[in-house]
Scaffold this active site. Structure first.
Site, PDB file in Angstrom:
ATOM      1  N   VAL A  49     -39.360 -25.530 -54.544  1.00 23.88           N
ATOM      2  CA  VAL A  49     -40.113 -24.438 -55.170  1.00 23.88           C
ATOM      3  C   VAL A  49     -40.064 -23.189 -54.301  1.00 23.88           C
ATOM      4  CG1 VAL A  49     -42.426 -23.713 -55.871  1.00 23.88           C
ATOM      5  CG2 VAL A  49     -41.586 -25.979 -56.492  1.00 23.88           C
ATOM      6  N   ALA A  50     -40.173 -23.354 -53.021  1.00 29.72           N
ATOM      7  CA  ALA A  50     -40.134 -22.204 -52.115  1.00 29.72           C
ATOM      8  C   ALA A  50     -38.778 -21.507 -52.148  1.00 29.72           C
ATOM      9  CB  ALA A  50     -40.461 -22.655 -50.696  1.00 29.72           C
TER      10      ALA A  50
ATOM     11  N   ILE B  11     -36.999 -20.923 -54.750  1.00 32.17           N
ATOM     12  CA  ILE B  11     -36.816 -20.154 -55.990  1.00 32.17           C
ATOM     13  C   ILE B  11     -37.415 -18.766 -55.815  1.00 32.17           C
ATOM     14  CG2 ILE B  11     -37.373 -20.047 -58.447  1.00 32.17           C
ATOM     15  CD1 ILE B  11     -37.482 -23.088 -58.448  1.00 32.17           C
TER      16      ILE B  11
ATOM     17  N   GLU C 200     -39.287 -16.084 -56.913  1.00 34.09           N
ATOM     18  CA  GLU C 200     -40.116 -15.638 -58.026  1.00 34.09           C
ATOM     19  C   GLU C 200     -40.228 -14.117 -58.101  1.00 34.09           C
ATOM     20  OE1 GLU C 200     -42.800 -16.797 -54.565  1.00 34.09           O
ATOM     21  OE2 GLU C 200     -41.121 -17.665 -55.655  1.00 34.09           O
TER      22      GLU C 200
ATOM     23  N   ASP D  57     -14.816   9.597 -80.284  1.00 31.11           N
ATOM     24  CA  ASP D  57     -14.285  10.409 -81.371  1.00 31.11           C
ATOM     25  C   ASP D  57     -14.299  11.872 -80.944  1.00 31.11           C
ATOM     26  OD1 ASP D  57     -13.406  11.083 -84.002  1.00 31.11           O
ATOM     27  OD2 ASP D  57     -15.457  11.669 -84.467  1.00 31.11           O
TER      28      ASP D  57
END
Length: 727
Positions: free
Chosen positions: A389-390, A392, A394, A436
Site C-alpha cells: 500500500v505504501a 502506491i 496516492e 483546411d
C-alpha cells in the site's frame, strides 16, 4: 379505415399504396414516410401527405382538436367533404398549421432539438443508488436539482474505471481492514479532490459552450394561422410547418422544398462540398416508396438542417426535426464513437498495471520469506500488504489532475474552451496538423488583388485593402513584373500610382469590372434590404469569389451596372465548362460603358468566322462571360483596346494574357478571365482578375511556432497546384 383508439390505418389519397399505422413506440418511428417518398412527391402531394400527420396524434384520434378522420379520408381521396370536414391539406400551403395543433404534433413526432445520450443508465453510482441504497431514487432527484451535483457524481464514478484508481480503492479497503484509518482517509481525500477538480472544470466548460450557443439563437420565418412570423425559435418547429427561406437564412430543419426562385444553398457543413447547390420543388420521379434513400447530394428538393441559403428565396415544408434530421443522425453517430485515451492516460494505466504486478510479487515474496523465517503468518501478510500500500502513489492522480486543470485554464485565457481535461495533454502530443485553407488559415473573404488587360500590356493594376471593406481600398497601377509581390503585399500596392475615373486606363478597366459585376449573383447589404422587403440579412451575401469581384469593382470606382440591365439568360459555372455566361439587355437602351456600346454596334461580320446558327443579338443585348482564363480566351477573337474598341486578338496577345494569368496563380491568386460580345462566337477579351483569400490574423506566427516546436503543418485545399504551392 378506423379501428380503435390505439391504432388507425390511413390511406392518404385512396389508392391503397400508402397506408400507415398511426400508433408507434417512439417519435422516431411514428413518422410514416421515407425520404424516397418525400423526394418523389410534388408540391400538392407533399401538402396532402403531411396534413394527415395531425390525425395520428392522440388528440387528433380522440377528437379533441375537432377533427374527424373519416372526413379527412373523403377529402384527401378526392370525394366531396362533408360540411365542416377536414380541409387542412389545402390550407397547409396558404395558412400553415393552426396553433392548436402544435402541442399534439410536437409531443407525438418529437421536438426540433438534438438530444444527447443519457449516461445515467450506465453510471455505476446511479445504478447503486437506485437498486441497493434505501431512499436512493429520492436522493437522485435531490441531486438532479443541483446543477453541479450530477457532474461531480459522474466524474467520481468515472474514476473507478482507471487501473491506478482501482488500486487506490483496494488499498483504502485493505487499510480499513487493517485498522489503518489514517491511510484510508488520505486515499479517500485524494480521490475526492481528483473528482471535484475534474467535475468543476468540465461543468464550467459545458456552461461556456452553452453560452456560446445562446449568443446566436437559431430563428426562422414560419407561416402559422395564416400569418408570417419572423424570428420564430427553430426549436419550436414541428413536422409539417411551412417555413420561408431567403438569402442569409440558416435552414432550421430538414424540409421539402415547395417552390423557389434561384434558391441555392451552401451544404458544406453537411456534405463538405463548398459549391452552392441549386434547390427546387420538382419531384424526383425515378423514386418510389420501396427505393433506397438517394444520396444527400442527389436530393435536389430537400434542404437540410444547418445549411445556409446563399441566394434566392423559397418555401418549404418541414419533414424531419431533431434527431431525425441528417444533421441529427450525424450527431447521434458521433455520440456513439468511443473516445480514445490520451497518451498520458495510457501511460498512467501502464503504471497502474506495473505497480499492481510488482506489489503482488512483493507481497508473495515477503510472505514466503517471513513464513520461512518462522514469523507468524498473519503478521507477515500484514507487513507485506502495508509495504505494498505504501508503494502506491496516492498523490499521483492529484498531481496529474491539477496539472491538466492548469492547462485548461491557460487555454481559456487564450480564448479556447477545453471540454475534457485529458484533451490538453493530447494537444501537446500532436506531431502533424492537417488544416483546411479556406476559412481556417484564411478569412474566407476573397479579395480582388491584381488586374491585367491587353489594352495596356506593359502595365499591371492592383487593388489595395483586405476583405470586404470598400472604404479601405483603391485601384493603382504598377509594373507587371511586380505582380507576384502584388498578390501578397498590400503595403507595396499602397506605394503605387492611383488610377482614377479620369485616367486613360479607366475605360478598359471598366469593361473588365463590368463583366465581373453583370456576370455575378452576389449582393451587398443595401441590395438585400431592397430585394427582400425590409428583412435584414448578412452584410454580404453570395459566394466569396463573386463578392470579391463586386467589392473590387467598387474600389475601382466602377458602379454596379446590374440595375441598368435586364438579365435574359444565365448559364451557371460548371466544372466541365469552367465558365459562367449571362446574356443581358440594357433597360434604357444605353450600356454602362463605352466598350459595351461599341460591341453592341459591331456588325455581324467579325475577325473570326461566325457560325450561322450562333445566338447573335439584334436587340442591343450582350453576352458576359467569366471563367478560367484558358476557357475564356479560347472563345475570344478580339480584345479591348484603350479606347474601348475591339482589336484583333493575336497569338502573341493570347500568350501574353495566359502567361500573366499563370504568374498570378503562381503567386497564390485565384484567377478569372472576363469577356463580352454580341455573340458567343464573337467575344472580346476584357482581361483577367486575380483574387486572394487573405490569411487570418496570427496564422503566420502560429504556423511558425508549430514548426519551431517540431509539428509538421499540412494544408488541405481545392485550389490549383500553383496556387497551393504559393500559399
Amino acid at each position: 379505415m378506423m379501428h380503435s383508439n390505439s391504432s388507425i390505418d390511413v390511406d392518404v389519397d385512396g389508392d391503397g399504396d400508402d397506408q400507415f399505422s398511426l400508433s408507434g413506440p417512439s417519435p422516431k418511428r411514428r413518422y410514416p414516410y421515407s425520404r424516397s417518398e418525400e423526394c418523389s412527391w410534388d408540391a400538392s402531394e407533399a401538402a396532402r401527405k403531411l396534413s394527415t400527420l395531425v390525425l395520428a396524434t392522440p388528440a387528433g384520434r380522440s377528437g379533441a382538436l375537432g377533427l374527424r378522420p373519416d372526413y379527412a379520408l373523403d377529402s384527401l381521396s378526392g370525394t366531396p367533404s362533408k360540411p365542416g370536414g377536414w380541409r387542412e391539406s389545402t390550407h397547409l400551403l396558404s395558412r400553415g398549421w393552426s396553433t392548436s395543433h402544435l402541442h399534439s404534433l410536437r409531443s407525438y413526432y418529437g421536438d426540433n432539438s438534438i438530444h444527447k445520450e443519457d449516461d445515467d443508465e450506465d453510471d455505476c453510482a446511479v445504478k447503486l443508488l437506485r437498486g441497493w441504497v434505501p431512499g436512493g431514487p429520492a436522493l437522485l432527484r435531490a441531486l438532479g436539482k443541483c446543477p453541479c451535483a450530477m457532474p461531480v457524481l459522474h466524474a467520481f464514478t468515472s474514476q473507478l474505471k482507471e487501473p491506478l484508481i482501482l488500486m487506490l480503492l483496494g488499498s483504502a479497503a485493505i487499510s480499513l481492514f487493517l485498522r489503518q484509518t489514517a491511510d484510508a482517509v488520505s486515499i479517500a481525500l485524494a480521490l475526492t479532490i481528483v473528482s471535484l477538480v475534474a467535475a468543476v472544470q468540465e461543468y464550467r466548460s459545458e456552461k461556456a459552450l452553452e453560452k456560446l450557443a445562446d449568443l446566436v439563437p437559431h430563428t426562422c420565418t414560419v407561416l402559422r394561422d395564416g400569418r408570417v412570423t419572423d424570428d420564430y425559435p427553430a426549436k419550436d418547429l414541428v413536422v409539417g410547418d411551412l417555413i420561408l427561406l431567403s438569402t442569409g437564412d440558416r435552414v432550421p430543419a430538414d424540409c421539402r422544398v415547395i417552390d423557389g426562385v434561384e434558391l441555392r444553398l451552401d451544404e458544406s457543413s453537411l456534405t463538405g462540398e463548398n459549391h452552392p447547390v441549386h434547390k427546387n420543388g420538382d419531384p424526383i420521379t425515378a423514386l418510389s416508396s420501396s427505393s433506397p434513400p438517394p444520396p444527400l447530394t442527389s436530393q435536389s428538393n430537400i434542404v437540410f438542417m444547418g445549411t445556409l441559403v446563399c441566394s434566392g428565396r423559397g418555401r418549404a415544408l418541414v419533414v424531419a426535426v431533431g434527431d431525425r434530421t441528417e444533421f441529427g443522425k450525424v450527431a447521434q453517430e458521433l455520440g456513439e464513437v468511443e473516445s480514445r485515451k490520451s497518451p498520458l492516460q495510457i501511460k498512467i494505466d501502464e503504471l497502474g498495471k506495473t505497480l499492481a504486478y510488482v506489489s503482488s510479487c512483493a507481497i508473495a515474496l515477503i510472505a514466503v520469506l517471513g513464513w520461512g523465517l518462522g514469523r507468524p503468518f498473519l503478521e507477515t501478510v500484514t507487513v507485506a500488504v502495508s509495504l505494498a500500500v505504501a508503494a502506491i502513489p496516492e498523490g499521483l492522480p492529484i498531481c496529474v489532475t491539477v496539472t491538466l486543470a492548469l492547462g485548461v485554464l491557460r487555454m481559456a485565457r487564450s480564448q479556447a474552451i477545453v471540454k475534457k481535461l485529458p484533451v490538453v495533454e493530447s494537444l501537446g502530443c500532436a506531431t502533424i496538423i492537417a488544416s483546411d485553407k479556406t476559412g481556417t488559415l484564411t478569412q474566407n473573404e476573397m479579395t480582388a488583388r491584381s488586374i491585367y488587360t491587353l489594352a495596356f500590356p506593359s502595365l499591371s493594376f492592383g487593388l489595395t485593402g483586405v476583405g470586404y471593406d470598400i472604404s479601405k481600398g483603391e485601384l493603382v497601377r504598377s509594373d507587371p513584373a511586380e505582380d507576384a509581390d502584388m498578390g501578397k503585399s498590400d503595403s507595396k500596392l499602397r506605394g503605387c500610382q492611383k488610377v482614377g475615373k479620369t485616367s486613360m486606363e479607366h475605360t478598359a478597366l471598366s469593361a473588365v469590372f463590368g463583366v465581373a459585376s453583370v456576370c455575378n449573383n452576389a449582393v451587398i447589404r443595401s441590395e438585400v434590404h431592397d430585394a427582400i422587403e425590409g428583412t435584414s440579412g448578412a452584410a454580404f451575401s453570395g459566394q466569396p469569389t463573386e463578392l470579391a469581384l463586386l467589392i473590387g469593382a467598387a474600389k475601382a470606382g466602377v458602379p454596379d451596372p446590374r440595375p441598368l440591365y435586364h438579365r435574359l439568360q444565365e448559364v451557371p459555372f460548371t466544372s466541365d465548362r469552367k465558365r459562367m455566361e449571362v446574356r443581358a439587355r440594357p433597360v434604357g437602351g444605353a450600356h454602362s460603358c463605352t466598350a459595351y456600346t461599341l460591341a453592341a454596334r459591331r456588325p455581324k461580320s467579325s475577325p473570326r468566322k461566325v457560325n450561322p446558327n450562333s445566338n447573335s443579338t439584334v436587340d442591343g443585348s450582350l453576352y458576359f462571360v467569366k471563367g478560367m482564363p484558358e476557357a475564356v480566351l479560347a472563345e475570344c477573337s478580339t480584345h479591348t483596346a484603350a479606347d474601348g474598341s475591339a482589336t484583333p486578338l493575336t497569338d502573341q496577345g493570347r500568350t501574353r494574357a495566359l502567361t500573366q494569368a499563370r504568374r498570378m496563380a503562381g503567386s497564390g491568386l485565384r484567377v478569372l478571365g472576363m469577356a463580352y460580345g454580341p455573340s458567343l462566337d464573337d467575344m472580346t477579351f476584357a482581361g483577367v482578375i486575380g483574387m486572394e483569400d487573405p490569411p487570418r490574423e496570427g496564422v503566420v506566427e502560429a504556423v511558425s511556432q508549430l514548426r519551431t516546436g517540431g509539428v509538421n503543418v499540412l494544408m488541405v485545399t481545392g485550389d490549383s497546384k500553383e496556387t497551393a504551392v504559393a500559399i
